[in-house]
Write a protein that holds these residues in place. Structure first.
Motif, PDB file in Angstrom:
ATOM      1  N   ARG A   1      52.285  34.338   1.994  1.00 19.58           N
ATOM      2  CA  ARG A   1      53.781  34.359   1.607  1.00 19.58           C
ATOM      3  C   ARG A   1      53.836  34.269   0.092  1.00 19.58           C
ATOM      4  O   ARG A   1      55.054  34.350  -0.315  1.00 19.58           O
ATOM      5  CB  ARG A   1      54.497  33.134   2.211  1.00 19.58           C
ATOM      6  CG  ARG A   1      54.559  33.142   3.854  1.00 19.58           C
ATOM      7  CD  ARG A   1      55.478  31.645   4.333  1.00 19.58           C
ATOM      8  NE  ARG A   1      55.400  30.754   3.472  1.00 19.58           N
ATOM      9  CZ  ARG A   1      54.612  29.750   3.614  1.00 19.58           C
ATOM     10  NH1 ARG A   1      53.840  29.759   4.988  1.00 19.58           N
ATOM     11  NH2 ARG A   1      54.674  28.469   3.032  1.00 19.58           N
ATOM     12  N   ARG A   2      52.829  33.931  -0.462  1.00 15.01           N
ATOM     13  CA  ARG A   2      52.584  33.734  -1.875  1.00 15.01           C
ATOM     14  C   ARG A   2      53.467  32.635  -2.334  1.00 15.01           C
ATOM     15  O   ARG A   2      54.092  32.611  -3.376  1.00 15.01           O
ATOM     16  CB  ARG A   2      53.280  34.868  -2.732  1.00 15.01           C
ATOM     17  CG  ARG A   2      52.106  36.075  -2.761  1.00 15.01           C
ATOM     18  CD  ARG A   2      52.332  37.216  -3.700  1.00 15.01           C
ATOM     19  NE  ARG A   2      53.633  38.124  -3.508  1.00 15.01           N
ATOM     20  CZ  ARG A   2      53.775  38.940  -2.784  1.00 15.01           C
ATOM     21  NH1 ARG A   2      52.577  39.366  -2.101  1.00 15.01           N
ATOM     22  NH2 ARG A   2      54.907  39.622  -2.934  1.00 15.01           N
ATOM     23  N   ASP A   3      53.543  31.509  -1.410  1.00 11.02           N
ATOM     24  CA  ASP A   3      54.371  30.256  -1.901  1.00 11.02           C
ATOM     25  C   ASP A   3      53.542  29.249  -2.379  1.00 11.02           C
ATOM     26  O   ASP A   3      52.673  28.602  -1.879  1.00 11.02           O
ATOM     27  CB  ASP A   3      54.848  29.784  -0.333  1.00 11.02           C
ATOM     28  CG  ASP A   3      55.426  28.565  -0.382  1.00 11.02           C
ATOM     29  OD1 ASP A   3      55.526  27.805  -1.494  1.00 11.02           O
ATOM     30  OD2 ASP A   3      56.042  28.101   0.735  1.00 11.02           O
ATOM     31  N   PHE A   4      53.711  29.258  -4.118  1.00 11.04           N
ATOM     32  CA  PHE A   4      52.762  28.374  -4.808  1.00 11.04           C
ATOM     33  C   PHE A   4      53.019  26.974  -4.447  1.00 11.04           C
ATOM     34  O   PHE A   4      51.941  26.198  -4.519  1.00 11.04           O
ATOM     35  CB  PHE A   4      53.076  28.732  -6.090  1.00 11.04           C
ATOM     36  CG  PHE A   4      52.028  28.017  -6.978  1.00 11.04           C
ATOM     37  CD1 PHE A   4      50.989  28.529  -7.200  1.00 11.04           C
ATOM     38  CD2 PHE A   4      52.401  26.943  -7.733  1.00 11.04           C
ATOM     39  CE1 PHE A   4      49.877  27.975  -8.224  1.00 11.04           C
ATOM     40  CE2 PHE A   4      51.443  26.252  -8.613  1.00 11.04           C
ATOM     41  CZ  PHE A   4      50.213  26.803  -8.633  1.00 11.04           C
ATOM     42  N   ALA A   5      54.158  26.394  -4.257  1.00 15.47           N
ATOM     43  CA  ALA A   5      54.264  24.942  -3.875  1.00 15.47           C
ATOM     44  C   ALA A   5      53.584  24.603  -2.739  1.00 15.47           C
ATOM     45  O   ALA A   5      52.996  23.508  -2.982  1.00 15.47           O
ATOM     46  CB  ALA A   5      56.035  24.672  -3.460  1.00 15.47           C
ATOM     47  N   ALA A   6      53.541  25.359  -1.481  1.00 17.14           N
ATOM     48  CA  ALA A   6      52.893  24.892  -0.321  1.00 17.14           C
ATOM     49  C   ALA A   6      51.211  25.208  -0.677  1.00 17.14           C
ATOM     50  O   ALA A   6      50.584  24.423  -0.409  1.00 17.14           O
ATOM     51  CB  ALA A   6      53.107  25.646   0.569  1.00 17.14           C
ATOM     52  N   PHE A   7      51.055  26.159  -1.445  1.00 19.20           N
ATOM     53  CA  PHE A   7      49.485  26.372  -1.909  1.00 19.20           C
ATOM     54  C   PHE A   7      48.916  25.217  -2.804  1.00 19.20           C
ATOM     55  O   PHE A   7      47.838  24.811  -2.414  1.00 19.20           O
ATOM     56  CB  PHE A   7      49.637  27.703  -2.625  1.00 19.20           C
ATOM     57  CG  PHE A   7      48.113  28.060  -3.411  1.00 19.20           C
ATOM     58  CD1 PHE A   7      47.422  28.669  -2.673  1.00 19.20           C
ATOM     59  CD2 PHE A   7      48.056  27.642  -4.571  1.00 19.20           C
ATOM     60  CE1 PHE A   7      45.891  28.749  -3.209  1.00 19.20           C
ATOM     61  CE2 PHE A   7      46.778  27.845  -5.292  1.00 19.20           C
ATOM     62  CZ  PHE A   7      45.736  28.527  -4.565  1.00 19.20           C
TER      63      PHE A   7
END
Length: 395
Positions: free
Chosen positions: A241-247
């Protein structure tokens, strides 16, 4: 005459680590799956040249300019397996013009980053070795299985981008292999900053540390059985998802738990030092100031921090590091690799972080990004062996 020379470079850095080898020491089978990012060879790489000739009297290997013992079990395991696959291919296809398997090989390998300092030098080295040998002997197939027998993490370095190492279940290790989750082009804004705290050799090697943890840490079993499987699914989803916060949150939590496992080992293993801990504090205070996960840290088996962030945040965070870990004014360049633009720091940000500056705490920063897997270097000038099969003087 030399039959062939092959050069390539690769490196990686873990997001989720595997502690293991205990399921089977020789095959290097982990006790949990893991995931890593392959870094770009333009900034961090191992270059390996392999040559083969009927004139060579014995197999030989040089690492970073020094001849090493070719009979090390893990090197021999990779050589033996590649030659076995080459014999099988010859038998299946009757390739009469193939390189003779009776010929000895000369191997020369050089890292452009500190070796044995917790920056994945063994993973990059064995990935290069296996890929180069496969090109030399015309071997195809699942090479991550071979690379794993040299260094477990090397199996992930056989691919670019985001790569998982599936622990597998079979006792022969045939299902313990690497698989690409997403290619290097998937998340073009993602950047990686390697904060080199210490380039010295580790006091405790990652392999011996893993073995001790498996024997003595109860937290390790909980981590492998109850934590990593769920986090792997969450991390793969965050990457896709390119979800940096979760990553970012998952990356920091897993790094912290990995080092908690090291402390739960008996005797405890201390890979992090005072500077590492200050970097951790700096990252959390920086994110708290913006009420957003803009940067994330991870540490492998060493004190050097790897920071993931997005391209837009790189200039300011580099200035933050420079301010709180001021480098030597007369030393070499502080930021190496990808160019970084200028940025200014607000007084509010400095106050919010509020740490006491530590001069020379960070030796230098390597600015890089996600990269491809092993790549052949065609330019003969970059080959590490001369026409006689010996290291060039420059190596």
């Amino acid at each position: 005459m030399l039959a062939l020379e092959t050069n390539l470079g690769t490196n990686y850095f873990s997001i989720f680590r595997s502690l293991g080898g205990k399921r089977h020491e020789e095959l290097i089978l982990p006790i949990n799956s893991s995931l890593s990012v392959t870094l770009h060879q333009d900034q961090l790489k191992t270059t390996t040249t392999v040559a083969c000739s009927r004139h060579f009297q014995e197999d030989r290997i040089w690492l970073n300019g020094k001849e090493e013992d070719i009979n090390q079990p893990r090197i021999q395991s990779c050589l033996r397996e590649i030659r076995r696959l080459a014999r099988k291919r010859r038998s299946d296809e009757d390739l009469s013009n193939d390189i003779s398997l009776a010929h000895r090989v000369h191997i020369c390998s050089v890292n452009n980053f500190p070796t044995a300092a917790g920056l994945a030098s063994s993973a990059a080295g064995y990935a290069c070795l296996v890929y180069s040998l496969s090109r030399l002997f015309g071997v195809d197939g699942e090479l991550s299985l071979v690379a794993r027998q040299g260094s477990g993490s090397a199996c992930r370095s056989m691919y670019g981008g985001f790569v998982q190492w599936k622990m597998g279940e079979r006792q022969d290790g045939k299902d313990s292999l690497a698989e690409q989750v997403e290619p290097e082009s998937h998340w073009p804004e993602l950047r990686v900053l390697v904060l080199v705290v210490s380039a010295e050799r580790k006091l405790v090697g990652s392999t011996s540390g893993m073995q001790t943890s498996v024997k003595t840490s109860k937290l390790l079993k909980h981590r492998a059985d109850c934590v990593v499987p769920g986090r792997m699914e969450e991390m793969i989803s965050a990457i896709q998802r390119r979800d940096f916060a979760a990553f970012g949150e998952l990356t920091m939590k897993d790094s912290n738990q990995f080092h908690a496992t090291c402390l739960d080992t008996y005797p405890p293993i201390f890979y992090l030092n005072d500077i590492s801990q200050k970097v951790i504090s700096l990252v959390h205070r920086y994110n708290q100031h913006y009420q957003d996960t803009r940067v994330t840290y991870t540490f492998d088996a060493g004190p050097n921090a790897v920071i993931y962030t997005l391209e837009d945040h790189v200039p300011e965070f580099i200035q933050v590091v420079r301010y709180f870990f001021p480098p030597e004014t007369n030393g070499g360049e502080f930021v190496k690799g990808l160019p970084v633009g200028p940025a200014s720091l607000s007084e509010d940000l400095k106050t919010a972080i509020g740490l006491e500056p530590v001069p020379k705490g960070i030796s230098y920063i390597i600015s890089t990004k996600v990269g491809p897997g092993p790549c052949v270097v065609e330019d003969p000038k970059l080959h590490l062996l001369n026409p006689e099969g010996l290291p060039k003087k420059s190596t």
